[in-house]
Design a protein around this motif. Sequence first.
Motif, short mmCIF file in Angstrom:
data_model
loop_
_atom_site.label_atom_id
_atom_site.label_comp_id
_atom_site.label_asym_id
_atom_site.label_seq_id
_atom_site.Cartn_x
_atom_site.Cartn_y
_atom_site.Cartn_z
N MET A 174 -35.19 -4.04 27.34
CA MET A 174 -36.35 -4.25 28.20
C MET A 174 -36.51 -5.72 28.57
O MET A 174 -36.73 -6.06 29.73
N ARG A 218 -33.85 -6.70 30.98
CA ARG A 218 -34.11 -6.11 32.30
C ARG A 218 -35.24 -6.83 33.03
O ARG A 218 -35.15 -7.11 34.23
N TRP A 219 -36.31 -7.15 32.31
CA TRP A 219 -37.44 -7.83 32.94
C TRP A 219 -37.05 -9.22 33.45
O TRP A 219 -37.40 -9.60 34.57
N GLN A 226 -34.84 -8.93 36.48
CA GLN A 226 -35.62 -8.57 37.66
C GLN A 226 -36.35 -9.78 38.24
O GLN A 226 -36.44 -9.94 39.46
N LEU A 256 -44.43 -11.70 28.91
CA LEU A 256 -43.36 -10.78 28.52
C LEU A 256 -43.46 -10.41 27.05
O LEU A 256 -43.22 -9.26 26.66
N ARG A 286 -46.24 -7.98 26.62
CA ARG A 286 -45.82 -6.68 27.14
C ARG A 286 -44.93 -5.96 26.13
O ARG A 286 -45.06 -4.75 25.91
N THR A 287 -44.04 -6.72 25.49
CA THR A 287 -43.17 -6.14 24.48
C THR A 287 -43.97 -5.67 23.27
O THR A 287 -43.72 -4.60 22.70
#
Length: 203
Positions: A52, A55-56, A59, A189, A192-193
């Motif tokens: 994740m 990927r973040w 992006q 981030l 979020r994790t």
Amino acid sequence: MSAAVARLAQLRPGVRGYTAADLHTLPEVGPRYELIDGSIVMSPSATSAHNMIARWIAQLIENANPGGDHVVGTDQSVTIDDHNEPRPDIVVLPAAYIDDSPFPVDGVQLVVEVVLPTSALRDTEIKRVLYARAGVPYYWVVVPDPDADTIALAELVLEDGAYRYATHYTTEVFRTAQPWPVEVDLTALAARTARARRPSAAS
């Protein structure tokens, strides 16, 4: 015995170890393989948290891409020479190689490694020397700490054949102009994790 282990047992490394040709004979399914200085490194599957985060960040780099000659790839093999074919988590590569795997290191602008507990030495020391030797101008090392709920990022810039720190493991908002202007809010981030890791605590 797995197919990969059986195949490795059949290979006979040369004086400098295994080659990229040896690596390419291993099964494509299963563990992740890299070739580092003639040694075939077999890594376990990454965690969802690791994937994740990679990927973040990929992006964010892609969203900031002004377009043109380079694209953003993830988990792709990069051929440096006959005895080195690492597989960085994120790579900014020439668009000319968009359909190639593996692709040559020539023209690669940035590699990013998200550190796992099993890859810390390899990502922070061994690959640092390898990518510098290959002439990759920018290298980011991303270190998640699930105990502290932080994500740290170090930005290294190639100068005179070696990397120097342009940013030394910040856990705040990271900004850079290379390979193009991009911003990564590491605090956001990490939060979020943490929410994904402990959804009941966030509700």
